[in-house]
Design a protein around this motif. Sequence first.
Motif, short mmCIF file in Angstrom:
data_model
loop_
_atom_site.label_atom_id
_atom_site.label_comp_id
_atom_site.label_asym_id
_atom_site.label_seq_id
_atom_site.Cartn_x
_atom_site.Cartn_y
_atom_site.Cartn_z
N SER A 228 0.84 -1.22 0.00
CA SER A 228 0.00 0.00 0.00
C SER A 228 0.87 1.26 0.00
N ILE A 231 1.99 1.74 -3.57
CA ILE A 231 0.96 2.30 -4.48
C ILE A 231 0.87 3.81 -4.28
N LYS A 232 0.94 4.25 -3.01
CA LYS A 232 0.87 5.71 -2.76
C LYS A 232 2.07 6.41 -3.40
N GLU A 235 1.65 6.62 -7.10
CA GLU A 235 0.70 7.67 -7.51
C GLU A 235 1.36 9.05 -7.41
N ASP A 238 3.76 9.82 -10.27
CA ASP A 238 3.21 9.66 -11.63
C ASP A 238 3.83 10.73 -12.55
N GLU A 256 0.36 -6.70 -6.95
CA GLU A 256 -0.65 -5.79 -6.37
C GLU A 256 -0.32 -4.34 -6.73
N VAL A 257 0.95 -4.00 -6.60
CA VAL A 257 1.39 -2.62 -6.91
C VAL A 257 1.29 -2.36 -8.42
N ALA A 259 -0.62 -3.50 -10.58
CA ALA A 259 -1.99 -3.35 -11.08
C ALA A 259 -2.46 -1.90 -11.01
N LEU A 260 -1.89 -1.12 -10.08
CA LEU A 260 -2.36 0.26 -9.89
C LEU A 260 -1.32 1.33 -10.22
N ALA A 261 -0.06 0.91 -10.30
CA ALA A 261 1.00 1.92 -10.53
C ALA A 261 0.90 2.47 -11.94
N PRO A 262 1.07 3.79 -12.09
CA PRO A 262 1.01 4.37 -13.44
C PRO A 262 2.27 4.12 -14.27
#
Length: 421
Positions: A228, A231-232, A235, A238, A256-257, A259-262
Amino acid sequence: MNMLPVREVVVTPVAFPDPPLLNSAGVHQPWALRAVIQVRTADGTTGLGETYGDAPHLSLLNRAAGALDGLDAFDLAGLRARIADAIGTVDAPDRHGLTGGSTADKTLSKVVSPFEVALLDIQGKAIGRPVHDLLGGKVRDRVPFSAYLFYKWAGHPGAEPDAWGEALDPAGIVAQARAMIDRYGFSSIKLKGGVFPPEEEIAAIRALRDAFPELPLRLDPNAAWTPSTSIKVAEQTDGLLEYLEDPTGGLAGMAEVAALAPMPLATNMCVVAFADLPEAIMRDSVQIVLADHHYWGGLRASAELAAMCRVWGLGVSMHSNSHLGISLAAMTHLAAATPNLTYAVDTHTPWQSGVDVLVEPLAITEGAAIVPDGPGLGVTLDEDALARLHENWLHTDIRERDDTAYRQRFEPDYVKRRPRW
Ligand code: GKR
Ligand code: MG
């Protein structure tokens, strides 16, 4: 058939001064350890290899060295088989864990690697062709390297500050980048993180972006963050990073990372052997793999890794640890002959302060090394320098890289914790 039988193998442990570079395992000790391998064939040709110098690895290298007499220098399959027999099933992990987990197969690959490089050097000398020709031919004449920045203390405790000085905040990191880029002309930047809370490292990345608006940036905290936190950070960075390297540990956490990392995620910690690839690909844990011939089993194995990455749509970059010029030459040949190695290669070369075992180490100018076209690796051992660096090794009591224990000498409460944030 003309055979080139191995007649002599010499393993020389060496030590060279290393600045107090900080990472998620602790801090570099005053001496970095390496082993220089010389393989001589019956016709008097010598091939060179370089690898880690930690005591458990050295003892495996010596066992391997004793098993090579009579091996044909072109018999790379025989090389691995003989070394496997000589060392048996043994797992020799690093204390720092900065190149991921260890297995018996990875240990074998680490031991094989410098001998493979030495045999390729001999093969190239025998036929009068550079190593990159033995790897399929060069696709580039210059191999770009990246400026590899570290948070660091001014000097080792009790010693004078070194020439690089302190870098413990964004201004220090920008000054270090400027000094390194002025000297070597690098046109991409990597910051070793995992040292300070993530917001401080993000601030350093922002400061680098402001100071070097055109240069690609990378951040590598060596798995210091939870998924988590990662991921922050992803973001918040970015648009700033070319890639984010090993923000967290393990294939599941990285997936997990990712999937959301730009931005793409890169690794030299969770994909460190061929056996890691299927799950990494299935989970889409990483988008870029950092090859490192020192533990992937040599230059040809690293080229195989790159081919697999090409098939599966993964990018390829290259990892480094503190090293000397034989490794730099091997990395340069590999990068020259690997079409999909499109990122600037990591190197610790600037931290060596010019100390080397070669007569004329490859120079990095305008951010790149010119690919050598002489026979073999295209470099020559400086016997006097080797003797001096071996003397260093005899005089230091450091026998294993242990960044954590060294940091604890000055900060007794320090514990290595991954993830820490
Ligand atoms: O030299 O401290 C260091 C680096 O942290 C090194 O040990 C890592 O293996 O450079 C490496 C990396 O990219 O993770
Ligand atoms: Mg890394």
